[in-house]
Design a protein around this motif. Structure first.
Motif, mmCIF file in Angstrom:
data_model
loop_
_atom_site.group_PDB
_atom_site.id
_atom_site.type_symbol
_atom_site.label_atom_id
_atom_site.label_comp_id
_atom_site.label_asym_id
_atom_site.label_seq_id
_atom_site.Cartn_x
_atom_site.Cartn_y
_atom_site.Cartn_z
ATOM 1 N N GLU A 1 45.971 51.879 17.296
ATOM 2 C CA GLU A 1 44.790 51.829 18.158
ATOM 3 C C GLU A 1 44.034 50.508 17.973
ATOM 4 O O GLU A 1 43.556 49.906 18.944
ATOM 5 N N PHE A 2 43.938 50.072 16.720
ATOM 6 C CA PHE A 2 43.230 48.816 16.449
ATOM 7 C C PHE A 2 43.975 47.628 17.071
ATOM 8 O O PHE A 2 43.349 46.718 17.639
ATOM 9 N N ALA A 3 45.304 47.640 16.983
ATOM 10 C CA ALA A 3 46.105 46.560 17.566
ATOM 11 C C ALA A 3 45.920 46.510 19.075
ATOM 12 O O ALA A 3 45.772 45.422 19.664
ATOM 13 N N MET A 4 45.919 47.674 19.738
ATOM 14 C CA MET A 4 45.717 47.717 21.184
ATOM 15 C C MET A 4 44.310 47.273 21.550
ATOM 16 O O MET A 4 44.092 46.595 22.558
ATOM 17 N N LEU A 5 43.339 47.642 20.731
ATOM 18 C CA LEU A 5 41.962 47.217 20.970
ATOM 19 C C LEU A 5 41.860 45.692 20.923
ATOM 20 O O LEU A 5 41.263 45.071 21.815
ATOM 21 N N VAL A 6 42.439 45.099 19.882
ATOM 22 C CA VAL A 6 42.414 43.636 19.751
ATOM 23 C C VAL A 6 43.116 42.979 20.927
ATOM 24 O O VAL A 6 42.631 41.988 21.496
ATOM 25 N N PHE A 7 44.273 43.529 21.329
ATOM 26 C CA PHE A 7 45.026 42.953 22.438
ATOM 27 C C PHE A 7 44.215 42.955 23.733
ATOM 28 O O PHE A 7 44.164 41.952 24.446
ATOM 29 N N PHE A 8 43.576 44.067 24.038
ATOM 30 C CA PHE A 8 42.853 44.139 25.308
ATOM 31 C C PHE A 8 41.543 43.352 25.272
ATOM 32 O O PHE A 8 41.092 42.848 26.298
ATOM 33 N N VAL A 9 40.926 43.229 24.100
ATOM 34 C CA VAL A 9 39.762 42.346 23.987
ATOM 35 C C VAL A 9 40.192 40.905 24.237
ATOM 36 O O VAL A 9 39.543 40.159 24.982
ATOM 37 N N TRP A 10 41.318 40.519 23.626
ATOM 38 C CA TRP A 10 41.847 39.165 23.814
ATOM 39 C C TRP A 10 42.231 38.915 25.271
ATOM 40 O O TRP A 10 41.860 37.882 25.849
ATOM 41 N N SER A 11 42.969 39.846 25.875
ATOM 42 C CA SER A 11 43.408 39.644 27.256
ATOM 43 C C SER A 11 42.231 39.628 28.223
ATOM 44 O O SER A 11 42.223 38.868 29.200
ATOM 45 N N SER A 12 41.219 40.439 27.958
ATOM 46 C CA SER A 12 40.029 40.418 28.802
ATOM 47 C C SER A 12 39.345 39.055 28.745
ATOM 48 O O SER A 12 38.932 38.498 29.766
ATOM 49 N N ALA A 13 39.247 38.492 27.532
ATOM 50 C CA ALA A 13 38.628 37.175 27.367
ATOM 51 C C ALA A 13 39.464 36.089 28.047
ATOM 52 O O ALA A 13 38.928 35.178 28.685
ATOM 53 N N VAL A 14 40.799 36.182 27.926
ATOM 54 C CA VAL A 14 41.687 35.201 28.556
ATOM 55 C C VAL A 14 41.529 35.230 30.068
ATOM 56 O O VAL A 14 41.339 34.193 30.716
ATOM 57 N N PHE A 15 41.626 36.418 30.663
ATOM 58 C CA PHE A 15 41.523 36.536 32.111
ATOM 59 C C PHE A 15 40.164 36.046 32.614
ATOM 60 O O PHE A 15 40.079 35.347 33.636
ATOM 61 N N TYR A 16 39.117 36.402 31.897
ATOM 62 C CA TYR A 16 37.780 35.993 32.319
ATOM 63 C C TYR A 16 37.634 34.475 32.286
ATOM 64 O O TYR A 16 37.160 33.871 33.247
ATOM 65 N N ARG A 17 38.061 33.870 31.196
ATOM 66 C CA ARG A 17 37.882 32.423 31.070
ATOM 67 C C ARG A 17 38.781 31.657 32.028
ATOM 68 O O ARG A 17 38.388 30.612 32.554
ATOM 69 N N LEU A 18 40.001 32.148 32.272
ATOM 70 C CA LEU A 18 40.885 31.477 33.222
ATOM 71 C C LEU A 18 40.283 31.431 34.611
ATOM 72 O O LEU A 18 40.478 30.458 35.351
ATOM 73 N N ASP A 19 39.544 32.459 34.976
ATOM 74 C CA ASP A 19 39.004 32.533 36.329
ATOM 75 C C ASP A 19 37.601 31.947 36.451
ATOM 76 O O ASP A 19 37.244 31.406 37.497
ATOM 77 N N VAL A 20 36.811 32.035 35.404
ATOM 78 C CA VAL A 20 35.398 31.672 35.498
ATOM 79 C C VAL A 20 35.065 30.332 34.837
ATOM 80 O O VAL A 20 34.189 29.601 35.325
ATOM 81 N N SER A 21 35.750 29.977 33.765
ATOM 82 C CA SER A 21 35.376 28.770 33.018
ATOM 83 C C SER A 21 35.695 27.454 33.723
ATOM 84 O O SER A 21 34.918 26.506 33.622
ATOM 85 N N PRO A 22 36.837 27.324 34.438
ATOM 86 C CA PRO A 22 37.114 26.044 35.098
ATOM 87 C C PRO A 22 36.085 25.741 36.185
ATOM 88 O O PRO A 22 35.508 26.658 36.784
ATOM 89 N N PRO A 23 35.851 24.460 36.475
ATOM 90 C CA PRO A 23 34.917 24.099 37.555
ATOM 91 C C PRO A 23 35.384 24.643 38.904
ATOM 92 O O PRO A 23 36.538 25.050 39.056
ATOM 93 N N ARG A 24 34.488 24.633 39.861
ATOM 94 C CA ARG A 24 34.802 25.168 41.184
ATOM 95 C C ARG A 24 35.908 24.386 41.887
ATOM 96 O O ARG A 24 36.571 24.890 42.785
ATOM 97 N N ASP A 25 36.082 23.144 41.501
ATOM 98 C CA ASP A 25 37.124 22.301 42.082
ATOM 99 C C ASP A 25 37.502 21.251 41.043
ATOM 100 O O ASP A 25 36.735 20.990 40.107
ATOM 101 N N LEU A 26 38.688 20.671 41.196
ATOM 102 C CA LEU A 26 39.132 19.582 40.333
ATOM 103 C C LEU A 26 39.518 18.405 41.234
ATOM 104 O O LEU A 26 40.707 18.105 41.413
#
Length: 264
Positions: free
Chosen positions: A95-120
């Motif tokens: 359960e702890f391993a799955m918790l860590v995985f989904f916390v990590w994946s949630s952070a990855v998905f969020y940053r991939l979509d939100v952190s980059p500027p609106r355009d490059l």
């Protein structure tokens, strides 16, 4: 069989495109892409960090919900009665391993979509014979480190373009094919690559987009379809795209902004 001219060639290299001052090999036509600025001084093209920008953030939300489910399950272990402690320990670890995985994946998905500027954006200044690159440095597997904007300028004569195609397998046995054009910056007088950046990652705009840029830098905007010029503020994004609304605005350094859009 043709061999790459540059050292090293880009990943997925298919062929080298004509040099920045050589005759055009293809028609300077853009497909599903329009300049955000086009005049006698500079040409600006948009680039996407992700093709599906605005959708990945929902995967982040889904992963966050799953993380909450596994966190609740982990906290409920104390309610297990009459179970073997070994089984409980294994359950807790899983359960702890799955918790860590989904916390990590949630952070990855969020940053991939939100952190980059609106355009490059890329700016090609015909009069200064330079390209100005608005880039972004990210480490996709580490969403907890610093991701940041980069800006740089290079001489037009030091640019070389390569067409690439990359094939990758999907989890269900499918095949994903990506293609585009990469621009290399070479050490003056050599074919030694010192830097690279993408010009286009759209299959509809491979060698044609390089021909479009070369035509502009060699001959100006005459001969380019005026209907392809679609002035657009890089920071003007659709109100329904949550990720782009949350993303940082494009903000060139003041000196570079002035230099890249003006004559010498």
């Amino acid at each position: 069989m043709a061999q790459p001219k540059l050292t090293p060639p880009c990943r997925g290299w298919q062929r080298d495109l004509p040099g920045p001052n050589e005759p055009l090999a293809e028609a300077p036509v853009l497909v599903w892409l329009a300049p955000t600025h086009l005049d006698d001084v500079c040409l600006e093209l948009r680039r996407n960090f992700l093709v599906v920008r605005g959708l990945v953030v929902f995967f982040a939300l889904f992963s966050a919900l799953l993380a909450l489910v596994f966190a609740w399950a982990l906290l409920s272990i104390s309610e297990f009665k009459g179970s073997d402690w070994g089984e409980i320990a294994l359950f807790a670890i899983a359960e702890f391993a799955m918790l860590v995985f989904f916390v990590w994946s949630s952070a990855v998905f969020y940053r991939l979509d939100v952190s980059p500027p609106r355009d490059l954006p890329l700016r090609f200044n015909r009069l200064r014979r330079k390209v100005y690159v608005y880039g972004f440095h990210s480490v996709w597997w580490n969403p907890f480190t610093r991701w940041y904007v980069t800006t740089a300028s290079y001489d037009w004569d030091d640019l070389r373009a390569e067409k690439w195609k990359v094939r990758s397998a999907t989890a269900n046995g499918g095949l994903i094919i990506k293609e585009g054009v990469s621009i290399a910056v070479v050490r003056p007088g050599t074919n030694e690559v010192i830097e690279r950046f993408d010009l286009s990652t759209r299959a509809a705009n491979t060698s044609n987009v390089w021909a479009y840029v070369c035509h502009y830098m060699q001959h100006g905007k005459e001969g380019l379809d005026p209907c392809e010029a679609d002035p657009h503020d890089a920071n003007d994004v659709p109100p329904y795209n949550i990720a782009l609304r949350l993303a940082p605005k494009v903000q060139w350094p003041a000196e570079m902004n002035a230099e890249s859009s003006s004559a010498p």
